[in-house]
Design an enzyme around this catalytic site. Sequence first.
Site, PDB file in Angstrom:
ATOM      1  CG  ASP A 112      -1.832   1.164   1.298  1.00 47.12           C
ATOM      2  OD1 ASP A 112      -1.840   1.965   0.332  1.00 47.12           O
ATOM      3  OD2 ASP A 112      -2.549   1.306   2.307  1.00 47.12           O
TER       4      ASP A 112
ATOM      5  CG  ASN B 168       0.821   2.113 -13.931  1.00 48.40           C
ATOM      6  OD1 ASN B 168       0.594   2.911 -14.821  1.00 48.40           O
ATOM      7  ND2 ASN B 168      -0.119   1.331 -13.422  1.00 48.40           N
TER       8      ASN B 168
ATOM      9  CE  LYS C  69      15.828   7.769   1.478  1.00 48.15           C
ATOM     10  NZ  LYS C  69      17.239   7.516   1.457  1.00 48.15           N
TER      11      LYS C  69
ATOM     12  CB  SER D 298       3.822  12.598 -15.011  1.00 44.44           C
ATOM     13  OG  SER D 298       3.269  13.853 -14.685  1.00 44.44           O
TER      14      SER D 298
HETATM   15  N1  LIG Z   1      -6.249   6.903 -16.841  1.00 43.48           N
HETATM   16  C1  LIG Z   1      -5.847   8.084 -17.306  1.00 43.48           C
HETATM   17  O1  LIG Z   1      -6.548   8.726 -18.110  1.00 43.48           O
HETATM   18  C2  LIG Z   1      -4.542   8.649 -16.862  1.00 43.48           C
HETATM   19  C3  LIG Z   1      -4.154   9.865 -17.415  1.00 43.48           C
HETATM   20  C4  LIG Z   1      -2.945  10.415 -17.028  1.00 43.48           C
HETATM   21  C5  LIG Z   1      -2.145   9.757 -16.130  1.00 43.48           C
HETATM   22  N2  LIG Z   1      -2.530   8.576 -15.581  1.00 43.48           N
HETATM   23  C6  LIG Z   1      -1.618   7.931 -14.617  1.00 43.48           C
HETATM   24  O2  LIG Z   1      -1.360   6.606 -15.042  1.00 43.48           O
HETATM   25  C7  LIG Z   1      -1.190   5.760 -13.904  1.00 43.48           C
HETATM   26  C8  LIG Z   1      -2.148   4.596 -13.983  1.00 43.48           C
HETATM   27  O3  LIG Z   1      -3.467   5.121 -14.065  1.00 43.48           O
HETATM   28  P1  LIG Z   1      -4.742   4.206 -14.346  1.00 43.48           P
HETATM   29  O4  LIG Z   1      -5.737   5.039 -15.054  1.00 43.48           O
HETATM   30  O5  LIG Z   1      -4.311   2.900 -14.909  1.00 43.48           O
HETATM   31  O6  LIG Z   1      -5.236   4.032 -12.854  1.00 43.48           O
HETATM   32  P2  LIG Z   1      -6.186   2.908 -12.241  1.00 43.48           P
HETATM   33  O7  LIG Z   1      -6.904   2.151 -13.294  1.00 43.48           O
HETATM   34  O8  LIG Z   1      -6.971   3.595 -11.177  1.00 43.48           O
HETATM   35  O9  LIG Z   1      -5.109   1.944 -11.581  1.00 43.48           O
HETATM   36  C9  LIG Z   1      -4.277   2.446 -10.601  1.00 43.48           C
HETATM   37  C10 LIG Z   1      -3.412   1.356 -10.053  1.00 43.48           C
HETATM   38  O10 LIG Z   1      -2.713   1.936  -8.936  1.00 43.48           O
HETATM   39  C11 LIG Z   1      -2.919   1.097  -7.830  1.00 43.48           C
HETATM   40  N3  LIG Z   1      -2.984   1.865  -6.590  1.00 43.48           N
HETATM   41  C12 LIG Z   1      -3.829   2.875  -6.286  1.00 43.48           C
HETATM   42  N4  LIG Z   1      -3.612   3.291  -5.026  1.00 43.48           N
HETATM   43  C13 LIG Z   1      -2.618   2.509  -4.534  1.00 43.48           C
HETATM   44  C14 LIG Z   1      -1.975   2.419  -3.278  1.00 43.48           C
HETATM   45  N5  LIG Z   1      -2.299   3.213  -2.244  1.00 43.48           N
HETATM   46  N6  LIG Z   1      -1.001   1.501  -3.108  1.00 43.48           N
HETATM   47  C15 LIG Z   1      -0.672   0.664  -4.123  1.00 43.48           C
HETATM   48  N7  LIG Z   1      -1.251   0.686  -5.335  1.00 43.48           N
HETATM   49  C16 LIG Z   1      -2.227   1.603  -5.528  1.00 43.48           C
HETATM   50  C17 LIG Z   1      -4.234   0.372  -8.062  1.00 43.48           C
HETATM   51  O11 LIG Z   1      -4.235  -0.795  -7.319  1.00 43.48           O
HETATM   52  P3  LIG Z   1      -5.649  -1.511  -6.938  1.00 43.48           P
HETATM   53  O12 LIG Z   1      -6.253  -1.959  -8.220  1.00 43.48           O
HETATM   54  O13 LIG Z   1      -5.224  -2.606  -6.024  1.00 43.48           O
HETATM   55  O14 LIG Z   1      -6.468  -0.453  -6.276  1.00 43.48           O
HETATM   56  C18 LIG Z   1      -4.180   0.146  -9.556  1.00 43.48           C
HETATM   57  O15 LIG Z   1      -3.454  -1.023  -9.848  1.00 43.48           O
HETATM   58  C19 LIG Z   1      -1.433   6.637 -12.677  1.00 43.48           C
HETATM   59  O16 LIG Z   1      -0.178   7.064 -12.157  1.00 43.48           O
HETATM   60  C20 LIG Z   1      -2.222   7.813 -13.229  1.00 43.48           C
HETATM   61  O17 LIG Z   1      -2.033   8.999 -12.469  1.00 43.48           O
HETATM   62  C21 LIG Z   1      -3.722   8.001 -15.942  1.00 43.48           C
END
Ligand SMILES: NC(=O)c1ccc[n+]([C@@H]2O[C@H](COP(=O)([O-])OP(=O)(O)OC[C@H]3O[C@@H](n4cnc5c(N)ncnc54)[C@H](OP(=O)(O)O)[C@@H]3O)[C@@H](O)[C@H]2O)c1
Length: 174
Positions: free
Chosen positions: A2, A29, A60, A84
């Site tokens: 977490d 990610n 780190k 990002s």
């Molecule tokens: N989707 C977009 O349009 C978009 C646009 C720009 C940037 N991004 C960036 O791309 C990355 C992935 O985004 P996504 O859309 O794929 O997000 P997502 O579908 O919400 O998936 C996020 C992932 O992060 C994990 N996570 C969240 N909180 C966590 C925590 N406290 N500890 C450990 N793991 C955690 C989740 O794990 P669980 O499934 O176990 O909760 C999930 O595997 C992120 O950094 C996001 O900011 C996304």
Amino acid sequence: MDLASQESIRKAVAKVEAIISTLDILVNNAGCTHRLRQWTAEGIEMQFGVNHVGTFLLTKLLYPLLMAAARQSPPGAARIVNLSSHGHRLSPFRLHDYNMENKEVPPEEQPIASLPPAFAKASEDGYLSTIAYSQSKTANILFTLSLQDRAAASGIMSYAVHPGGMCVPNPSRR
Ligand SMILES: NC(=O)c1ccc[n+]([C@@H]2O[C@H](COP(=O)([O-])OP(=O)(O)OC[C@H]3O[C@@H](n4cnc5c(N)ncnc54)[C@H](OP(=O)(O)O)[C@@H]3O)[C@@H](O)[C@H]2O)c1
């Protein structure tokens, strides 16, 4: 692991260290968005705490494994990739209000003037969730730039990337 708990991150890294001695590529990610104010185990605003602080600590702690890989590889083969977001354009990093406690910030830390109204909407306690997310994504880029300065000499390259936009509605997300 977490990322909202530094204890959890430290435990996870200890497990990783027990099974591998080198790490070629770290892709940071995992990230979160939250509409309502939440806190990490250490009392850091959740989006900043997970998206930057947790990611920073994980990197780190794993850094010695990346260094070990870099020593055995051509320069640039060992990499840190930080996810990002395009959203970084909405807000600089809020050094004077990184915990999103509605403190006054100087002009250079304020959100862009042309912020769309939906993004400027605050919850009842004044929490600006979009700005909290945006500043955390700006922090990802500043972290990457700092890594480029510090790690390149060791052969480790760092990148900050925007993955594109994708939204799957999740009614349980607060
Ligand atoms: N989707 C977009 O349009 C978009 C646009 C720009 C940037 N991004 C960036 O791309 C990355 C992935 O985004 P996504 O859309 O794929 O997000 P997502 O579908 O919400 O998936 C996020 C992932 O992060 C994990 N996570 C969240 N909180 C966590 C925590 N406290 N500890 C450990 N793991 C955690 C989740 O794990 P669980 O499934 O176990 O909760 C999930 O595997 C992120 O950094 C996001 O900011 C996304």
